[in-house]
Design a protein around this motif. Structure first.
Motif, PDB file in Angstrom:
ATOM      1  N   LEU A 180      12.096  15.350  27.877  1.00 55.16           N
ATOM      2  CA  LEU A 180      13.115  14.490  28.478  1.00 55.16           C
ATOM      3  C   LEU A 180      14.475  15.177  28.440  1.00 55.16           C
ATOM      4  O   LEU A 180      14.740  16.040  27.589  1.00 55.16           O
ATOM      5  N   ASN A 181      15.336  14.771  29.348  1.00 55.34           N
ATOM      6  CA  ASN A 181      16.660  15.403  29.426  1.00 55.34           C
ATOM      7  C   ASN A 181      17.656  14.750  28.464  1.00 55.34           C
ATOM      8  O   ASN A 181      17.315  13.815  27.721  1.00 55.34           O
ATOM      9  N   GLU A 182      18.901  15.216  28.509  1.00 61.27           N
ATOM     10  CA  GLU A 182      19.917  14.780  27.556  1.00 61.27           C
ATOM     11  C   GLU A 182      20.192  13.284  27.631  1.00 61.27           C
ATOM     12  O   GLU A 182      20.523  12.655  26.628  1.00 61.27           O
ATOM     13  N   PHE A 183      20.092  12.705  28.786  1.00 61.32           N
ATOM     14  CA  PHE A 183      20.347  11.274  28.926  1.00 61.32           C
ATOM     15  C   PHE A 183      19.394  10.474  28.047  1.00 61.32           C
ATOM     16  O   PHE A 183      19.807   9.585  27.294  1.00 61.32           O
ATOM     17  N   PHE A 184      18.106  10.750  28.149  1.00 62.62           N
ATOM     18  CA  PHE A 184      17.102  10.026  27.376  1.00 62.62           C
ATOM     19  C   PHE A 184      17.228  10.317  25.883  1.00 62.62           C
ATOM     20  O   PHE A 184      17.109   9.419  25.036  1.00 62.62           O
ATOM     21  N   LYS A 185      17.494  11.597  25.553  1.00 58.13           N
ATOM     22  CA  LYS A 185      17.585  11.986  24.143  1.00 58.13           C
ATOM     23  C   LYS A 185      18.773  11.325  23.459  1.00 58.13           C
ATOM     24  O   LYS A 185      18.661  10.867  22.306  1.00 58.13           O
ATOM     25  N   ALA A 186      19.920  11.251  24.154  1.00 52.30           N
ATOM     26  CA  ALA A 186      21.127  10.665  23.552  1.00 52.30           C
ATOM     27  C   ALA A 186      20.942   9.195  23.228  1.00 52.30           C
ATOM     28  O   ALA A 186      21.572   8.668  22.292  1.00 52.30           O
ATOM     29  N   LEU A 187      20.073   8.507  23.965  1.00 51.20           N
ATOM     30  CA  LEU A 187      19.829   7.088  23.748  1.00 51.20           C
ATOM     31  C   LEU A 187      18.547   6.832  22.961  1.00 51.20           C
ATOM     32  O   LEU A 187      18.116   5.679  22.818  1.00 51.20           O
ATOM     33  N   SER A 188      17.948   7.914  22.473  1.00 56.51           N
ATOM     34  CA  SER A 188      16.713   7.837  21.688  1.00 56.51           C
ATOM     35  C   SER A 188      15.584   7.143  22.444  1.00 56.51           C
ATOM     36  O   SER A 188      14.760   6.412  21.856  1.00 56.51           O
ATOM     37  N   LEU A 189      15.552   7.341  23.749  1.00 57.54           N
ATOM     38  CA  LEU A 189      14.465   6.805  24.570  1.00 57.54           C
ATOM     39  C   LEU A 189      13.243   7.714  24.447  1.00 57.54           C
ATOM     40  O   LEU A 189      13.372   8.932  24.230  1.00 57.54           O
ATOM     41  N   LYS A 190      12.066   7.120  24.611  1.00 63.09           N
ATOM     42  CA  LYS A 190      10.826   7.876  24.429  1.00 63.09           C
ATOM     43  C   LYS A 190       9.891   7.680  25.607  1.00 63.09           C
ATOM     44  O   LYS A 190       9.968   6.674  26.320  1.00 63.09           O
ATOM     45  N   GLY A 191       9.005   8.636  25.778  1.00 64.54           N
ATOM     46  CA  GLY A 191       7.961   8.490  26.776  1.00 64.54           C
ATOM     47  C   GLY A 191       7.131   7.251  26.509  1.00 64.54           C
ATOM     48  O   GLY A 191       6.754   6.991  25.362  1.00 64.54           O
ATOM     49  N   GLY A 192       6.854   6.471  27.545  1.00 61.72           N
ATOM     50  CA  GLY A 192       6.112   5.225  27.389  1.00 61.72           C
ATOM     51  C   GLY A 192       7.004   4.007  27.309  1.00 61.72           C
ATOM     52  O   GLY A 192       6.534   2.867  27.485  1.00 61.72           O
ATOM     53  N   ASP A 193       8.306   4.190  27.022  1.00 58.57           N
ATOM     54  CA  ASP A 193       9.241   3.056  27.038  1.00 58.57           C
ATOM     55  C   ASP A 193       9.310   2.463  28.437  1.00 58.57           C
ATOM     56  O   ASP A 193       9.301   3.193  29.439  1.00 58.57           O
TER      57      ASP A 193
END
Length: 618
Positions: free
Chosen positions: A530-543
């Motif tokens: 995942l890119n920086e947007f998802f990582k900064a918000l602690s989002l994960k695959g499957g969310d």
């Protein structure tokens, strides 16, 4: 599409209409009536009063293809229940000979034809779905009492050998709707319009959009311009986009100079609700005095304004070519068995080049932004077949493998225009460029005089330099890829790199999200980086993305999510409601934009600043 059952009462009226009128004093014109009031099951009734016909048999055709689309669309498939009558209301024999053509054996008795028209918006599947979709700006919409996109080729056809006689078109419509068009309405009544044009080709080039009045008018250098908008959710008005449109069109007129003498120009903007039965093919289609534009209503206003600037400017520049400068294939366009011209590099390519060049020329974008656009076109062009001769592709664009390369007209086609511009600038020491060439070609030919396809290159060389001819032979009609660096170096421009924001939910063609087909929910793809947007918000695959900033998202408005995200700023506050492992939770944080290195160009050779300035600002 829904099937229609015509009531006996309506059929009786149609059969008895004008049953005693004599055909002996017929004018040499085609008389058309389009009924937008009595719409039945999403279909419109069209009545054609035939001109005098001396042959025993005649054909009536709806276009298979129209100028500017470069695809076989077969508008005849949207016509139902075509019938022919004599002047006493007696049915005549009609034979459907192909998808777009009907033959009438008793042609000397023919008084009128009636048929029903389905709209094309209802049947669109969207980009990437099959080959049957009609490009929305060339399509038709029938929404009773609300909106009618009357692209004439979808409603009106032509009789064999009768394309060059006048057409008189009467359109009845609800009083609450107003028809935006560049044609002059000869009927003073509030519920009907009458338009007269000299020939079928002129009719096809004059669309009308009926909707509740939402328009602005202004004048630029003697040209009266109308901006008309249909926004089903009332999210955008003509007033919203007019200031930017006026600024842009003033700049275009200044850039073009004396090459354009149009007195009227109309922009018809249809904003799609994105519902399953609404338009999904976004873009625009040019006409000599108007442009039809279709965009999603969900697009943010500032992004819509930017899109309109690029899209409408391209269509407006078609005034130069092919609307003024064109070959005989376009002058005598065959709507059902077309022969295509070799010169899409000029019709679409030079037009797209102008749509970008005028913006730097008139100070609407920076030099850096212009170079980024050029670099992007080079990158896109290299993904296409770079050894397919452009003239060969153009002449055969309706069939594979050439059809698949059509989009290169907006990439390599524009770059061809750029290289020719640079060659002329270099040889003339900056005094002239490709716009000067187009001025000369428009004087040599013009709206009513067409060139032979095979003579154009020689004419261009006669008006410019042998080096331009060498370029055309080698890189346009030949298979050799263009060495862009070589030409850009002539104006002191060479490669460089820059960091730019990338897509949040899409990286190029690679998505970070998908749709769960069972629930229609938006799901972050698992098992990918995942890119920086998802990582900064602690989002994960499957969310599962349920809502962002209080707005719910799912399959129905995923396009809105993607377009809205393109407007987000670095460190902007954001709130997401997600579903993880079956439980809803809210995540608050800041937007972290993903950045990527992108190849571009910059001016590095100061010794060539004079020719560079002439190229960009001359």
């Amino acid at each position: 599409m829904k099937k229609i059952i015509v009531s006996l009462a309506l059929a009786s009226v149609l059969l008895s209409c004008k049953s005693t009128v004599s055909t002996s004093n017929k004018k040499e014109e085609v008389n058309v009536t389009i009924d937008l009031i009595d719409v039945k099951d999403d279909k419109v009734q069209v009545t054609i009063l035939a001109p005098k016909i001396n042959s025993d048999q005649i054909t009536y055709s709806i276009p298979k293809i129209i100028p500017g689309t470069y695809s076989n669309d077969n508008y005849g498939r949207y016509i139902d229940d075509l019938k022919a009558f004599d002047n006493k209301g007696t049915l005549l024999e009609v034979k459907k000979t192909d998808e777009n053509t009907w033959t009438i054996p008793g042609a000397k008795k023919l008084y009128k034809i009636t048929y029903l028209v389905n709209d094309t918006f209802d049947s669109e599947k969207g980009a990437g779905f099959g080959q049957e979709d009609i490009f929305s700006p060339a399509g038709t919409n029938i929404e009773a009492g609300t909106n009618f996109m009357v692209n004439m080729h979808g409603f009106v056809g032509y009789f064999q050998d009768k394309k060059e006689i006048p057409y008189r078109v009467n359109i009845t419509h609800p009083e609450t709707l107003w028809g935006a068009t560049s044609m002059i309405d000869l009927d003073s009544k509030n519920n009907s319009d009458e338009f007269v044009v000299s020939r079928y080709g002129e009719l096809v080039e004059n669309p009308v959009m009926y909707a509740k009045p939402d328009y602005t008018t202004f004048t630029v250098d003697g040209m009266d311009i109308t901006i008309a908008v249909f926004s089903p959710g009332k999210k955008v008005t003509a007033e919203n986009i007019t200031p930017e449109m006026k600024k842009m069109m003033m700049a275009q007129k200044t850039f073009l100079g004396k090459i354009n003498a149009n007195k009227k120009y109309t922009v018809l903007l249809y904003l799609s609700s994105m519902k399953p039965n609404d338009a999904k093919g976004f873009g625009a289609l040019e006409h000599p005095t108007s442009t039809t534009v279709v965009m999603p209503e969900t697009i943010p206003l500032n992004m819509l304004q930017e899109q309109m600037k690029d899209v409408v400017s391209h269509e407006f520049f078609h005034i130069v070519t092919p609307l003024t400068i064109h070959s005989k294939e376009i002058q005598y366009f065959d709507y059902n068995t077309p022969k295509m011209s070799e010169h899409l590099w000029m019709y679409e390519g030079v037009t797209e080049y102008f749509a970008n060049l005028f913006q730097i020329n008139q100070g609407l974008i920076t030099e850096e932004a212009f170079y980024e656009r050029i670099a992007d076109k080079i990158e896109q062009a290299k993904r296409m077949n770079d050894t397919m001769p452009f003239t060969t592709m153009s002449a055969n664009v309706l069939q594979e493998p050439y059809k698949a390369q059509y989009l290169n007209v907006y990439q390599k086609g524009a770059l061809i225009g750029m290289c020719i511009d640079i060659i002329i600038r270099e040889k003339s020491e900056g005094k002239r460029g490709i716009l000067d060439l187009m001025h000369k070609l428009s004087n040599e030919y013009g709206v009513t005089k067409a060139f032979d396809d095979k003579e154009l290159f020689d004419k261009i060389v006669a008006l410019t330099y042998p080096e331009v001819g060498d370029f055309l032979k080698t890189y346009v009609s030949g298979p050799t890829p263009i060495p862009y660096d070589l030409f850009l170096n002539k104006v002191g421009v060479s490669k460089s790199t820059v960091k730019v924001p990338g897509g949040i939910f899409l990286k190029g063609q690679r998505p970070y999200i998908t749709i769960n087909p069972q629930t229609n929910e938006i799901v972050i793809l698992p098992n990918i980086e995942l890119n920086e947007f998802f990582k900064a918000l602690s989002l994960k695959g499957g969310d599962i993305i349920v809502a962002i900033n209080g707005k719910n998202f799912n399959k129905e408005n995923i396009f809105e999510l993607i377009t809205t995200s393109q407007d987000w700023k670095e460190n902007e506050t954001i709130s997401l409601k997600i579903k993880r492992d079956g439980k809803e939770e809210t995540i608050n944080g800041k937007v972290a934009l993903p950045y990527e290195e992108k190849e571009t160009f910059s001016s590095k050779d100061a010794s060539k600043n004079t020719i560079k300035e002439a190229w960009l600002k001359g």
